[in-house]
Design an enzyme around this catalytic site. Structure first.
Site, PDB file in Angstrom:
ATOM      1  N   CYS A 151      -1.792  -5.141  -4.147  1.00 49.66           N
ATOM      2  CA  CYS A 151      -2.460  -5.855  -5.240  1.00 49.66           C
ATOM      3  C   CYS A 151      -1.455  -6.355  -6.292  1.00 49.66           C
ATOM      4  O   CYS A 151      -0.683  -7.251  -5.989  1.00 49.66           O
ATOM      5  CB  CYS A 151      -3.573  -4.991  -5.818  1.00 49.66           C
TER       6      CYS A 151
ATOM      7  N   GLU B 197      -4.749   2.840  -0.859  1.00 43.57           N
ATOM      8  CA  GLU B 197      -4.622   4.221  -1.371  1.00 43.57           C
ATOM      9  C   GLU B 197      -5.934   4.764  -1.937  1.00 43.57           C
ATOM     10  O   GLU B 197      -6.047   5.948  -2.208  1.00 43.57           O
ATOM     11  CB  GLU B 197      -3.502   4.280  -2.422  1.00 43.57           C
TER      12      GLU B 197
ATOM     13  N   HIS C  83      -6.349  -2.272  -1.986  1.00 48.00           N
ATOM     14  CA  HIS C  83      -5.858  -0.944  -2.387  1.00 48.00           C
ATOM     15  C   HIS C  83      -6.085   0.076  -1.274  1.00 48.00           C
ATOM     16  O   HIS C  83      -7.072   0.818  -1.316  1.00 48.00           O
ATOM     17  CB  HIS C  83      -6.629  -0.467  -3.631  1.00 48.00           C
TER      18      HIS C  83
HETATM   19  N1  GLN Z   1      -5.763  -8.770 -11.261  1.00 47.29           N
HETATM   20  C1  GLN Z   1      -4.541  -8.030 -11.326  1.00 47.29           C
HETATM   21  C2  GLN Z   1      -3.366  -8.947 -11.614  1.00 47.29           C
HETATM   22  O1  GLN Z   1      -3.456 -10.107 -11.486  1.00 47.29           O
HETATM   23  C3  GLN Z   1      -4.275  -7.243 -10.064  1.00 47.29           C
HETATM   24  C4  GLN Z   1      -5.404  -6.263  -9.843  1.00 47.29           C
HETATM   25  C5  GLN Z   1      -5.022  -5.029  -9.118  1.00 47.29           C
HETATM   26  O2  GLN Z   1      -3.848  -4.672  -8.944  1.00 47.29           O
HETATM   27  N2  GLN Z   1      -6.042  -4.305  -8.745  1.00 47.29           N
HETATM   28  O3  GLN Z   1      -2.328  -8.474 -11.962  1.00 47.29           O
END
Ligand code: GLN
Length: 191
Positions: free
Chosen positions: A75, A167, A165
């Protein structure tokens, strides 16, 4: 293997658990000098603007740009690995991809989907939280998974990045793939 989890922000403990379930040692990384002790590094999710600011502050940007350590970004961790972030500049420039942040729209801020990830498994539960997607990839980048038209997992050499994610579920196969195939694969290569 000894695998670090960048411990500036995000689900550090959960990643360490997945490393341990994979049969390896997990360590929280808070200082740049700890990078010398590890075989691979996981960059957790969170908020990538904050993450970049903290990485600047603690010297991780330069250290990781110069490093050849295998890295796995989830992410926000994927966002910092990209060499292009739509509307902003790239950060670590490890993956030759363009990422779009928060790209699944307000109505579906967070969702789960069963993912077929090439080389890993066909039934990985993906938890997406204000997730980015990969808008385009350059030559040399392997697309491992898509949701509809959107790319959500890629690998390029020793770098792995996913929009979701892993994890946050009990399924540690993505982390295990990173360690057993990418980190150990690279070590065999170097010997
Ligand atoms: N929306 C976040 C970003 O742009 C990332 C979200 C996440 O890591 N769950 O940094």
């Amino acid at each position: 293997m000894k695998i670090g989890v960048l411990a500036l922000q995000g689900a550090v403990r959960e990643h360490i658990r997945h490393i341990e379930l994979s049969g390896h040692e997990g360590v929280a990384i808070k200082r740049v000098d700890q990078l010398d002790e590890i075989d691979g590094l996981i960059l957790p999710g969170g908020e990538s603007t904050t993450l970049r600011r903290l990485m600047d502050l603690y010297g991780f940007k330069e250290a990781l740009q110069q490093s050849t350590l295998p890295m796995f970004g989830t992410c926000a961790g994927l966002i910092v690995l990209a060499n292009d972030i739509v509307g902003e500049s790239g950060y670590l420039n490890k993956l030759n991809i363009s990422v779009q942040r928060n790209s699944f729209g307000r109505q579906v801020d967070s969702f789960e989907a069963e993912l077929d990830i090439r080389g890993i498994a066909k039934d990985i539960e993906g938890v997406f939280i204000r997730a980015p997607h990969i808008e385009s990839v350059q030559a040399g980048v392997n697309v491992l998974c898509t949701v509809g038209e959107k790319i959500v997992a890629v690998q390029e050499g020793q770098y792995l990045g996913v929009s979701f994610h892993p994890e946050l579920t009990d399924d540690y196969r993505v982390t295990q793939y990173f360690i057993d195939h990418i980190v150990q694969g690279q070590q065999t290569h170097q010997v």
